[in-house]
Structure formats: C-alpha cells, structure tokens
Write a protein that holds these residues in place. Structure first.
Motif, PDB file in Angstrom:
ATOM      1  N   ALA A  34      21.293  18.641 -10.770  1.00  6.53           N
ATOM      2  CA  ALA A  34      20.438  19.779 -11.141  1.00  6.53           C
ATOM      3  C   ALA A  34      18.976  19.329 -11.229  1.00  6.53           C
ATOM      4  O   ALA A  34      18.070  20.024 -10.745  1.00  6.53           O
ATOM      5  CB  ALA A  34      20.899  20.368 -12.468  1.00  6.53           C
ATOM      6  N   VAL A  35      18.768  18.162 -11.831  1.00  6.62           N
ATOM      7  CA  VAL A  35      17.415  17.601 -11.942  1.00  6.62           C
ATOM      8  C   VAL A  35      16.853  17.351 -10.536  1.00  6.62           C
ATOM      9  O   VAL A  35      15.704  17.697 -10.230  1.00  6.62           O
ATOM     10  CB  VAL A  35      17.422  16.288 -12.765  1.00  6.62           C
ATOM     11  N   PHE A  36      17.704  16.808  -9.665  1.00  6.50           N
ATOM     12  CA  PHE A  36      17.292  16.477  -8.304  1.00  6.50           C
ATOM     13  C   PHE A  36      16.912  17.747  -7.520  1.00  6.50           C
ATOM     14  O   PHE A  36      15.874  17.806  -6.876  1.00  6.50           O
ATOM     15  CB  PHE A  36      18.437  15.725  -7.604  1.00  6.50           C
ATOM     16  N   TYR A  37      17.779  18.776  -7.594  1.00 13.07           N
ATOM     17  CA  TYR A  37      17.523  20.026  -6.869  1.00 13.07           C
ATOM     18  C   TYR A  37      16.257  20.715  -7.395  1.00 13.07           C
ATOM     19  O   TYR A  37      15.498  21.304  -6.628  1.00 13.07           O
ATOM     20  CB  TYR A  37      18.704  20.987  -6.989  1.00 13.07           C
ATOM     21  N   ASN A  38      16.070  20.627  -8.696  1.00 17.62           N
ATOM     22  CA  ASN A  38      14.888  21.244  -9.291  1.00 17.62           C
ATOM     23  C   ASN A  38      13.603  20.596  -8.753  1.00 17.62           C
ATOM     24  O   ASN A  38      12.603  21.264  -8.504  1.00 17.62           O
ATOM     25  CB  ASN A  38      14.960  21.129 -10.812  1.00 17.62           C
ATOM     26  N   ALA A  39      13.687  19.295  -8.545  1.00 18.39           N
ATOM     27  CA  ALA A  39      12.528  18.569  -8.023  1.00 18.39           C
ATOM     28  C   ALA A  39      12.353  18.837  -6.528  1.00 18.39           C
ATOM     29  O   ALA A  39      11.231  18.898  -6.017  1.00 18.39           O
ATOM     30  CB  ALA A  39      12.697  17.079  -8.278  1.00 18.39           C
ATOM     31  N   LEU A  40      13.498  19.031  -5.835  1.00 22.45           N
ATOM     32  CA  LEU A  40      13.488  19.204  -4.382  1.00 22.45           C
ATOM     33  C   LEU A  40      12.939  20.568  -3.973  1.00 22.45           C
ATOM     34  O   LEU A  40      12.151  20.683  -3.047  1.00 22.45           O
ATOM     35  CB  LEU A  40      14.925  19.036  -3.851  1.00 22.45           C
ATOM     36  N   PHE A  41      13.411  21.605  -4.676  1.00 25.51           N
ATOM     37  CA  PHE A  41      12.955  22.963  -4.334  1.00 25.51           C
ATOM     38  C   PHE A  41      11.939  23.427  -5.378  1.00 25.51           C
ATOM     39  O   PHE A  41      12.297  23.588  -6.553  1.00 25.51           O
ATOM     40  CB  PHE A  41      14.144  23.939  -4.327  1.00 25.51           C
ATOM     41  N   ASP A  42      10.716  23.654  -4.926  1.00 28.88           N
ATOM     42  CA  ASP A  42       9.658  23.982  -5.874  1.00 28.88           C
ATOM     43  C   ASP A  42       9.828  25.367  -6.515  1.00 28.88           C
ATOM     44  O   ASP A  42       9.934  25.492  -7.724  1.00 28.88           O
ATOM     45  CB  ASP A  42       8.288  23.909  -5.183  1.00 28.88           C
ATOM     46  N   ASP A  43       9.845  26.404  -5.650  1.00 33.91           N
ATOM     47  CA  ASP A  43       9.849  27.762  -6.195  1.00 33.91           C
ATOM     48  C   ASP A  43      11.230  28.410  -6.155  1.00 33.91           C
ATOM     49  O   ASP A  43      11.651  29.038  -7.112  1.00 33.91           O
ATOM     50  CB  ASP A  43       8.869  28.646  -5.398  1.00 33.91           C
ATOM     51  N   PHE A  44      11.885  28.262  -5.011  1.00 36.74           N
ATOM     52  CA  PHE A  44      13.116  29.002  -4.812  1.00 36.74           C
ATOM     53  C   PHE A  44      14.288  28.050  -4.558  1.00 36.74           C
ATOM     54  O   PHE A  44      14.294  27.304  -3.583  1.00 36.74           O
ATOM     55  CB  PHE A  44      12.939  29.970  -3.627  1.00 36.74           C
ATOM     56  N   ILE A  45      15.261  28.093  -5.439  1.00 35.91           N
ATOM     57  CA  ILE A  45      16.453  27.261  -5.230  1.00 35.91           C
ATOM     58  C   ILE A  45      17.508  28.123  -4.548  1.00 35.91           C
ATOM     59  O   ILE A  45      17.881  29.178  -5.080  1.00 35.91           O
ATOM     60  CB  ILE A  45      16.984  26.710  -6.572  1.00 35.91           C
ATOM     61  N   PRO A  46      17.979  27.722  -3.344  1.00 34.31           N
ATOM     62  CA  PRO A  46      18.977  28.550  -2.650  1.00 34.31           C
ATOM     63  C   PRO A  46      20.230  28.760  -3.507  1.00 34.31           C
ATOM     64  O   PRO A  46      20.644  27.861  -4.264  1.00 34.31           O
ATOM     65  CB  PRO A  46      19.319  27.723  -1.399  1.00 34.31           C
ATOM     66  N   LEU A  47      20.820  29.951  -3.343  1.00 29.67           N
ATOM     67  CA  LEU A  47      21.970  30.331  -4.164  1.00 29.67           C
ATOM     68  C   LEU A  47      23.130  29.333  -4.034  1.00 29.67           C
ATOM     69  O   LEU A  47      23.782  28.977  -5.015  1.00 29.67           O
ATOM     70  CB  LEU A  47      22.436  31.742  -3.765  1.00 29.67           C
ATOM     71  N   PHE A  48      23.357  28.887  -2.775  1.00 31.09           N
ATOM     72  CA  PHE A  48      24.520  28.010  -2.583  1.00 31.09           C
ATOM     73  C   PHE A  48      24.378  26.687  -3.358  1.00 31.09           C
ATOM     74  O   PHE A  48      25.360  26.137  -3.842  1.00 31.09           O
ATOM     75  CB  PHE A  48      24.804  27.780  -1.088  1.00 31.09           C
ATOM     76  N   THR A  49      23.141  26.187  -3.505  1.00 33.07           N
ATOM     77  CA  THR A  49      22.964  24.923  -4.246  1.00 33.07           C
ATOM     78  C   THR A  49      23.283  25.123  -5.738  1.00 33.07           C
ATOM     79  O   THR A  49      23.873  24.251  -6.374  1.00 33.07           O
ATOM     80  CB  THR A  49      21.513  24.368  -4.103  1.00 33.07           C
ATOM     81  N   ILE A  50      22.905  26.285  -6.245  1.00 32.40           N
ATOM     82  CA  ILE A  50      23.213  26.577  -7.663  1.00 32.40           C
ATOM     83  C   ILE A  50      24.731  26.577  -7.857  1.00 32.40           C
ATOM     84  O   ILE A  50      25.266  25.984  -8.802  1.00 32.40           O
ATOM     85  CB  ILE A  50      22.624  27.951  -8.077  1.00 32.40           C
ATOM     86  N   PHE A  51      25.417  27.220  -6.897  1.00 37.14           N
ATOM     87  CA  PHE A  51      26.866  27.330  -7.058  1.00 37.14           C
ATOM     88  C   PHE A  51      27.614  26.044  -6.682  1.00 37.14           C
ATOM     89  O   PHE A  51      28.738  25.852  -7.097  1.00 37.14           O
ATOM     90  CB  PHE A  51      27.400  28.564  -6.309  1.00 37.14           C
ATOM     91  N   ILE A  52      26.961  25.190  -5.938  1.00 39.37           N
ATOM     92  CA  ILE A  52      27.563  23.861  -5.712  1.00 39.37           C
ATOM     93  C   ILE A  52      27.584  23.111  -7.045  1.00 39.37           C
ATOM     94  O   ILE A  52      28.575  22.492  -7.429  1.00 39.37           O
ATOM     95  CB  ILE A  52      26.781  23.063  -4.636  1.00 39.37           C
ATOM     96  N   ILE A  53      26.485  23.208  -7.791  1.00 35.68           N
ATOM     97  CA  ILE A  53      26.432  22.535  -9.102  1.00 35.68           C
ATOM     98  C   ILE A  53      27.441  23.171 -10.066  1.00 35.68           C
ATOM     99  O   ILE A  53      28.196  22.459 -10.747  1.00 35.68           O
ATOM    100  CB  ILE A  53      24.996  22.570  -9.677  1.00 35.68           C
ATOM    101  N   ILE A  54      27.498  24.497 -10.051  1.00 33.65           N
ATOM    102  CA  ILE A  54      28.487  25.178 -10.912  1.00 33.65           C
ATOM    103  C   ILE A  54      29.909  24.743 -10.506  1.00 33.65           C
ATOM    104  O   ILE A  54      30.743  24.434 -11.353  1.00 33.65           O
ATOM    105  CB  ILE A  54      28.314  26.726 -10.820  1.00 33.65           C
ATOM    106  N   GLY A  55      30.151  24.682  -9.210  1.00 35.19           N
ATOM    107  CA  GLY A  55      31.458  24.242  -8.709  1.00 35.19           C
ATOM    108  C   GLY A  55      31.761  22.823  -9.130  1.00 35.19           C
ATOM    109  O   GLY A  55      32.895  22.484  -9.508  1.00 35.19           O
TER     110      GLY A  55
END
Lengths: 230, 283
Positions: A34-55
C-alpha cells in the motif's frame, strides 16, 4: 457457544500470533505494498491495485493466519487437548477466527489509510467485505483442517493468493469481453467485490454469498473428516 | 459398589479389524486401574472410547454415571482429565500461559496455577517458555494441566513412556497422592513396573481381549509355582513347596546357618503376561 471460553482461546492465540514469525510477517506485506502503490501513483490509484491489496489482505492475512493456526494445532496435537476440554468446536473456531478478524481489519484499515482511497467503500463494498471475510475464514479453516501438516498449508496458500487474492489483476491482461478466462476470474470473490464497488450493484454480493456457502460446506467436510479418529 | 466406569460387552472395530472384543469391566471409585498390554493391543482404543473420542461398535459404556451419548458433552469433559504420550503444550507460550488457558476453559481460579505447580515442583519455572523445557518437565506441566480442574476421573495413556526413571518416580508419586485424595485413575501402560507399583487392579489386554484381571500381587501369586527357593552357602539349591507343613523344614535350614539366600519364585507381571498370552510385553 461460551463467551468466556471463546475469549480464552482468543487471548491464547493472539499471544501466540505475535510470537510466530511466519504469521506476523503476513500483515506487513499488504501494508508495504500500500505504501509502495501510494508512492507510485500520485493522484489516481487504479481500482484493480486497490483490490489486489484487499485481496492480499483477505488471502494472505485472513486465510493464511487461520489456516496455519488450525494446521499447527492439528500437527502438534494441541487441538486434541482443546477438543477434550469443555470448549466446543464452535468455541475453538470462533476464538481463532477472532484473531484473524482483528488482524484482517487492522491490516485493511492501515492499508486503506496509506492508499487514501476511502471513496471505494460504498455500502455494497462494506457488506461485500464482511462476506469476503467470512469466505476467507471458512476457506482457511477448511484447508487448515484438511492439510496434513503445516508445511502442506504453504503449498495450499499459493493458489489461494494467486487465484483468489490476485484475481483483479486479470483485468490487466486485456482479454476480449466474454473470453472464458475473464468470465472465470470475474466470478471470483475479490473480483466480485471490485464489481460491487465499481458498479454499486447488489448482484456481486449474491454471488459472494454463494462462495461463502461453498466455503462453509468445505469447512464442514474437513471438520467431519477430523471430528474423531474412526 | 459405586462404579466410576461400567463397561458391558464392549466391542470396537476399525473396518474388518476388531480392536476390542466383548470387554466387560467395572472400575470402582478411588481405584487405580491399569490396562497392561503391548503396542497395538487396544489400550489407546479403549481410552479413546471411554473419553468419547471414538464411538463403540457394540456393547454398553457408562462413565461417571453418564451414557455414551453424553461423553462428548462439556459437562463430562469438565469431570475428566486426559493425558497421553502424544499430548502437547503450546511451545511458544510460558508454563503459566498454558495453564492460564486451561483455567479459563475449565472455569478454575487462576490461583490454582501456583498450587498445582508447587505440587509438580515447577513453581520456580512458571515463566519459562515451554520450548525451553526438558521432556520430563513438559510431562509434569501436562500433568499439572490435566489435574488443575481436579477431575473425578483421570485417563492416562502411557503417561511415562520415554521418561527417565527420576521423572517417572516423580510422576508416580504425584499420581499416588492424587489417588489418596480420591481421584480414580484409569491407566494404560506397557510398563509392568508402572502397573505393579501404581495399580490396585490390572487387566492384561492382548488382541483386544482382557485375558486376566486382578490385583497385581494376586496375578503374580496365581502364576507362581508356589515354591521357596533356598540357596545354601555350599551352592545347593533347595526347592520347598509353600505349604504350612513345610515350615519346620525351613526353620531347620535357617537354624543350621546354611542359608545364603531364600526367595519365592513369584513371576513379574511381564512374565505373567508372557505366560498368559505367549507375547512379550516389550515386543
């Protein structure tokens, strides 16, 4: 069900959890991601990445934790001692599940805080997450009781993480609409949760409920197999 | 008589293999009953049937005045204690935490932990993590865990197997004290010394059948040749039948000063077992 006995098992398992390095590492992985994705995507985090973390939280924390706890009790013969005490099997299962629930909710909340994606959690997603929690707990209990050893659970957890946990990732493969691979992966629980969040639809929740029933039947089958030594 | 265990014509089969055959047995309150037999004779099956872990194939079981269908209830489990050679503890937790769990499951005051640890001589080690304990210490912790709720009936399945003689003595002493306080003990063992030293009644179990059952001394006496053997200083071995009319002959020998050693030929329980079943207990 006896609340006192459930809490006694919960207290024992939570202490054991923090002394078990193979378990304590599991909640760290999605949080770091989550920390990594937050740093990777500045403004918009794609939906699938959020649900990969949830998964990953559901597969790696919920299922894996309860799976390991059950398999370890079985392999080290402590489950027999618990079963010979006045605690019922339901007390044991609920006590252990509480540990998985506490760890899942904590990991999920921390990950969401890091991702800063509160908007994906509509009513359907919240209800779907509760169903998913139940599904992954039952799946973990089933495999934990079914597996012959702790080592065997490491083998079983791989397909669970890749098939169930990473199912939203299959959107990336760009397969045409209606392709059978897409159809299969769209029907998996975490993908269904993503659909519930994206479309605000109730249908995915009905399908997740079916998954919960299937997981319950599997857990029941594993329990019957382990119930006595006959 | 008040029987704690009452079994009539109990049989238990696994597929085509009959593990227990038509066993009838009564254990009175306050007894230490020993089931003596080699590996595979049906001892564990018997204990698991009595503790509700296995379902019988036929016959009747009553334990603590409860029928078989009540043996899986919390009420029954609260009244019994079970310790077997494959019982285990939570290795990452301390002795205290292991016993604390048991106290909470059995609704026992946490004050009992110190009392029971004093009894098994582990009070100074209560904060030690179980993984750091020796096998003998672990067995004593498991015994403490089994006893902490003061069970009416204690099932012990090979409780001292693979322990050194020092630890075996300590555990036997605890069991004797517990029995004096009124706990009935049902013990399975393949160790004839354990059966001889601890039990008021021993059943010789072989191929799922109790071949003979009595007080260990009675079993030995029944199978002795009923002779005194007298070894003299000049190497002669004189055998005298153990009868009242031979007492004069024995007195004469003692008075003559020729007697170097004198003993009866009562067999050990192991020898009785071999005689009855044709099978060595150790094999």
């Amino acid at each position: 069900m006896n609340t006192k006995r459930v809490l006694a098992i919960f207290e024992k398992d939570i202490k054991d959890f923090f002394k078990n390095t193979s378990l304590i590492i599991m909640p760290v992985v999605p949080i770091l991601l989550a920390v990594f994705y937050n740093a990777l995507f500045d403004d918009f985090i794609p939906l699938f990445t959020i649900f990969i973390i949830i998964g990953m939280v559901f597969a790696g924390v919920t299922s894996y934790c309860i799976m390991i706890m059950m398999a370890e009790e079985k392999e080290k013969n402590t489950l027999r001692t618990l079963m010979m005490s006045p605690a019922s099997f339901l007390d044991i299962i609920v006590g252990k599940s509480l540990v998985a629930i506490v760890m899942t909710i904590s990991t999920l909340l921390i990950s969401i805080v890091f991702l800063d994606v509160y908007h994906v959690f509509n009513l359907q997603t919240i209800l779907g997450s509760i169903l998913l929690l139940l599904f992954f707990i039952l799946l973990g209990i089933g495999i934990g009781l079914f597996a012959k050893s702790i080592a065997a659970t490491s083998v079983y957890i791989m397909p669970i993480i890749f098939i169930f946990g990473f199912s939203p990732m299959f959107d990336l493969f760009g397969l045409e609409e209606g392709h059978f691979v897409n159809v299969i992966f769209d029907a998996l629980p975490v993908s269904l949760l993503m659909q519930a969040s994206d479309e605000g639809s109730w249908m995915p929740l009905i399908l997740i409920t079916i998954w919960v029933v299937v997981a319950y039947l599997f857990a029941l089958f594993s329990y019957q197999k382990n119930k006595n030594d006959d | 008589m008040d029987y704690v265990i009452n079994i009539n014509n109990l049989s238990k089969s696994y597929g085509n293999t009959q593990a227990l055959k038509d066993i009838t047995l009564q254990v009175p309150k306050g007894q230490i009953f020993g089931l003596l037999g080699p590996s595979g004779s049906g001892k564990t099956t018997m204990i698991k049937t009595l503790t509700g872990e296995l379902k019988k194939t036929s016959g009747e079981i009553q334990v603590l005045n409860m029928d078989e269908d009540q043996l899986s209830t919390p009420n029954y489990k609260a009244k019994i204690g079970v310790l077997s050679d494959n019982s285990a503890l939570y290795e990452r937790l301390s002795i205290y935490d292991n016993l604390k769990l048991t106290c909470k499951l059995y609704d026992v005051s946490l004050n009992e932990i110190d009392t029971i640890l004093e009894k098994v001589n582990l009070i100074d080690d209560k904060k030690k993590v179980v993984s750091k304990l020796s096998k003998g210490m672990k067995q004593r912790v498991m015994l403490a865990r089994t006893l902490i709720h003061k069970p009416d009936l204690l099932f012990l399945d090979e409780p001292t197997s693979a322990l050194d003689p020092g630890n075996v003595d300590k555990i036997h002493q605890i069991l004797r004290e517990l029995n004096e306080e009124g706990t009935t003990i049902f013990l399975s063992t393949h160790n004839m010394e354990e059966a001889t030293n601890l039990c008021n009644c021993v059943g010789l179990l072989y191929k799922g059948i109790i071949q003979e059952m009595d007080h260990p001394d009675n079993l030995r006496y029944q199978h002795s040749t009923n002779q005194f053997e007298v070894e003299t200083h000049d190497g002669e071995l004189i055998k005298i039948e153990n009868k009242p009319e031979n007492s004069g002959q024995i007195e004469q020998l003692i008075a003559s000063g020729r007697v170097k050693r004198m003993y009866t030929d009562d067999p050990t329980l192991g020898e009785v077992f071999l005689k009855v079943t044709g099978k060595d207990l150790g094999s």
